[in-house]
Structures are given as structure tokens and as C-alpha cells.
Enzyme design. Structure first.
Site, PDB file in Angstrom:
ATOM      1  N   GLY A   1       0.823  -1.197   0.000  1.00  0.00           N
ATOM      2  CA  GLY A   1       0.000   0.000   0.000  1.00  0.00           C
ATOM      3  C   GLY A   1       0.860   1.251   0.000  1.00  0.00           C
ATOM      4  N   LEU A   2       0.348   2.302   0.655  1.00  0.00           N
ATOM      5  CA  LEU A   2       1.046   3.585   0.732  1.00  0.00           C
ATOM      6  C   LEU A   2       1.405   4.110  -0.651  1.00  0.00           C
ATOM      7  CD1 LEU A   2       3.446   3.264   3.782  1.00  0.00           C
ATOM      8  CD2 LEU A   2       1.308   4.504   3.611  1.00  0.00           C
ATOM      9  N   CYS A   3       0.461   3.963  -1.588  1.00  0.00           N
ATOM     10  CA  CYS A   3       0.726   4.561  -2.892  1.00  0.00           C
ATOM     11  C   CYS A   3      -0.512   5.318  -3.365  1.00  0.00           C
ATOM     12  CB  CYS A   3       1.184   3.529  -3.902  1.00  0.00           C
ATOM     13  SG  CYS A   3       0.298   1.986  -3.838  1.00  0.00           S
ATOM     14  N   GLY A   4      -1.106   6.065  -2.472  1.00  0.00           N
ATOM     15  CA  GLY A   4      -2.219   6.935  -2.834  1.00  0.00           C
ATOM     16  C   GLY A   4      -3.412   6.159  -3.341  1.00  0.00           C
TER      17      GLY A   4
END
Lengths: 136, 292
Positions: free
Chosen positions: B88-91
């Protein structure tokens, strides 16, 4: 007619060779094909085996192992699409024998259709690699 | 009002968060560069392959040929291969993709088709599982591992697709993946894999030179089409990988900027609280002295 033609060896991950060559021998599915400039237009499938490249008329043979693919030949161009390509000099017979043993064993244990498909492909490649090494 | 110490710890924690997000941004930027290079390097093979197929397919009589080219004759059962990222952590990268995939599923179901899903990447599975757990037949995660994505990874996916097709589990197969438009934009898109769709402009110079084929056209085609599916999957995976890094870079850039704003705000509040505290102490001392 020019003596040389443009030879390209391409794998899915990158373009490996793109240069002028005098003669290229390609291991076709139905027999080896020697290509020089002015060859008739031909599309063919390639079995796992050794491609021999000769750059100039009196040049030395350069042997590259390819794991099967396709070749697209025209009068001035020859493009070989290979899934995998390794110079024959970099192959090691002992390692390959071990690998062959390994793959055969896995194949006898494999139960899913997908697994068998990929292992069979690997088996054919490793066998052909061994043949290539022994032939040197 | 929070005490001075609370402000100090808040500021320290936001600062360390900012360090992490800015480091992630740099890492994503360098990975993006590599991913873009990989995508570029795969171009010659893909275009040579496309050219070859159009040449060979032109030699085959229309309406005949292997099932991969002309289809099974029905379009009842659809297989969607959804390619998301593992992390994750990709907008909105995965969110947008999943929303797009859901719309696609609803559209197909609305037309009365049967839909099956193969998830590539953990994120799509995690979300699609909530609504369509029964439709997900297979999940492939951790492609490429920690290193770079290789053609062998694409083969894993395409082998699965082909095995299912040969077993007659579906009629039409489409890829759903994030197209890399630019560093700032990734667009979810579908691409039909089976039956094969020929691009309109590839037919141009087919008749110009007479080609011979060895072995016959349909035999080559039977070899070429499965390989083409692997190539298309590979291209989609590379696109998606580059998109993921680009999305992460943008998201982390924003996060770093937000953290900076937050630190500024907190510092202002901290200084005010400190001044108020000093003023209060002075007042206490002065009024104490006056009372004597």
C-alpha cells in the site's frame, strides 16, 4: 547486394544484439536455417538450441543458446525473438546435469496443470542446453 | 491546552514521520526510474511480436484458426485478471483500480455474463474479497519478489490463464491494470487477451512482401498466440509496476509536504504556549512582590 544484413536478437526483457552480421544459423523447428543477406522472407518457429552468428566473411562463429522462440527474416533484416539467451561459453555442464535431475524430479511430483506446463518447458530447455554444451 | 512537553513530543514524532515519508519518496523515485527503463526495454520484443502475428494471421483464412484467435464462439463466461500492487502507501493507485474493476464486474453481470476473477497482487484481493469472494478463483502475489520483475513472473500469470482456457473455464479473458500515463497519472484500463484483438493499423504493409512460413501458418499461430499472451501480461505488469512507484512517489511527496505544514503549525502553537507560560510566571512573581 550488400554482404551483411541487420541481425537482432531480442528477449522480452531487453534487446540483446542489434548489429550487422554476415551469416546467422538459426535452429528452426523443422531444421536449421542459414541466413545471409538477401534471404527470402520467412517467418518460422525456433526450437531451443544454438544460434551461430558470423559477423564478417572470415569472422569467427559466435554461439548463443536460445530457449526457443520465433524468427522473422526478410531481405535486409533478421529478427530472432527468444525467451532466454545465454552465450554457450557461459553454460556449465555439471550444473545443468544437476538442474536436469532436479526438474525431472519436480515433474514427477507435480500435480497441477499449470505446474506441469512450466516444468515441461523447463525440461526441454535444460535438455537442449546440455546438448549444446556437449556439442562444443 | 496541551502542556509544553506534549507539544515537544508531537513535533518530534511528526518530524520523524516526515523523515520516513521523504525517504520513501526517494526510494520510489529511483525504483520508478528502473521500472520505466524495464518497460522501455521490453518494447522491441512486444512490437516485433505484434508485427509477426499480424503477418501470420493475414495468411490464415478469416474465421478459422486456433481458439485463442477466434474465440470459443460464445462470450458467456468472462475471466478478469486484476493486476494491483502487493504493497500500500501509494495513494489512490489500488483504490482506483479496484473501483474500476468493480464497475466492470457489475457491467458484465448486468449483461447476464458469468464473471471469474484472478487477482494479481495482494491489494486487489483484499478489497475484492469483501464483495466478490465467491468469484475469486485464484490469487498470485509477490511477483518479482524484492528484485525486479522478470519475464518468468509474467509466465506464471499467463500459464494460469492458458490452463484455465484450455480447461474450458471461460470464453473471454481481459486484463485489468493501471496504465502508466505519466508520473502524475495512472489510468485503470482493460485489455482483452482472449480472443486476440488485432490493432487496426497493423494491417498496413501485410500484403507488400510475400512471406513463407515454416511450419504452416496455423502451426506457428498456435505457438505465437500463447506467447503473445505472456508478452501482453508482461507489458501490463511492467506498466503497473512503474505506475505503482510513480503513485507512491506522488503520495509520499504530498505526505512530506503535509508533515512540513503540520510541524510549522505545531511550532507556532508551541511558541505561543511557551510565551503564555512565561507571561504567567512573570505575573505571578510581580503580583507576589507587590503584595509584600
Amino acid at each position: 547486394m550488400a554482404d551483411t544484413f541487420n541481425f537482432e536478437l531480442v528477449s522480452p526483457e531487453q534487446k540483446l544484439i542489434s548489429e550487422q552480421a554476415f551469416q546467422v544459423t538459426i535452429p528452426g523447428e523443422e531444421g536449421d536455417v542459414g541466413v545471409r543477406a538477401g534471404h527470402m522472407a520467412l517467418v518460422m518457429t525456433v526450437r531451443p538450441g544454438v544460434v551461430e552468428v558470423i559477423r564478417t566473411e572470415d569472422g569467427v562463429k559466435e554461439k548463443i543458446f536460445i530457449a526457443g522462440g520465433f524468427a522473422d527474416i526478410s531481405q535486409t533484416n533478421c529478427t530472432v525473438l527468444a525467451e532466454e539467451a545465454v552465450p554457450v561459453a557461459n553454460l556449465n555442464a555439471e550444473k545443468l546435469t544437476a538442474e536436469l535431475h532436479n526438474v525431472t524430479e519436480h515433474l514427477s511430483l507435480a500435480d497441477s496443470e499449470v505446474e506441469k506446463l512450466s516444468l515441461n518447458r523447463k525440461l526441454a530447455i535444460v535438455t537442449a542446453m546440455l546438448d549444446a554444451v556437449k556439442a562444443v | 491546552m496541551p502542556s509544553l512537553k506534549e507539544y515537544r513530543t508531537r513535533i518530534a514524532s511528526v518530524k520523524s514521520t516526515r523523515k520516513i515519508t521523504s525517504a520513501m519518496k526517494m526510494v520510489a523515485a529511483s525504483k520508478l526510474k528502473r521500472a520505466q527503463e524495464a518497460a522501455q526495454a521490453s518494447q522491441p520484443y512486444a512490437s516485433a511480436m505484434a508485427g509477426m502475428i499480424s503477418r501470420v494471421a493475414a495468411g490464415v483464412a478469416a474465421g478459422s484458426g486456433p481458439a485463442l484467435l477466434v474465440g470459443t464462439g460464445s462470450s458467456e463466461k468472462h475471466l478478469l485478471v486484476v493486476c494491483s500492487s502487493d504493497r500500500g502507501l501509494c495513494g489512490g493507485f489500488n483504490g482506483n483500480l479496484v473501483r474500476f474493476a468493480k464497475n466492470e464486474i457489475r457491467r458484465l453481470q448486468g449483461e447476464g455474463k458469468k464473471v471469474e476473477i484472478v487477482c494479481v497482487g495482494r491489494k486487489a484481493r483484499d478489497v475484492l474479497k469483501r464483495d466478490y469472494a465467491t468469484l475469486i478463483t485464484e490469487t498470485i502475489t509477490n511477483l518479482g519478489g524484492r528484485g525486479r520483475l522478470g519475464f518468468a513472473d509474467a509466465l506464471k500469470v499467463s500459464d494460469l490463464i492458458l490452463a484455465k482456457f484450455n480447461a474450458g473455464e471461460y470464453d473471454v479473458c481481459s486484463l485489468v491494470y493501471n496504465q502508466f500515463v505519466s508520473v502524475l497519472a495512472q489510468k485503470p484500463a482493460t485489455q482483452q487477451l482472449i480472443p486476440f484483438v488485432m490493432a487496426a493499423n497493423e494491417n498496413v504493409d501485410v500484403a507488400a512482401t510475400p512471406y513463407s512460413f515454416e511450419p504452416e501458418e496455423d502451426v506457428i499461430l498456435a505457438d505465437l498466440l500463447p506467447k503473445n499472451i505472456s508478452v501482453q501480461v508482461f507489458r501490463a505488469l511492467l506498466d503497473s509496476a512503474a505506475g505503482e512507484q510513480a503513485a507512491r512517489m506522488t503520495a509520499m511527496d504530498n505526505a512530506t509536504r503535509n508533515a512540513g505544514d503540520m510541524i510549522k503549525n505545531l511550532s507556532v502553537k508551541y511558541n505561543r504556549a511557551r510565551q503564555a507560560y512565561i507571561t504567567k510566571e512573570l505575573i505571578e512573581i510581580i503580583s507576589g512582590a507587590e503584595a509584600v
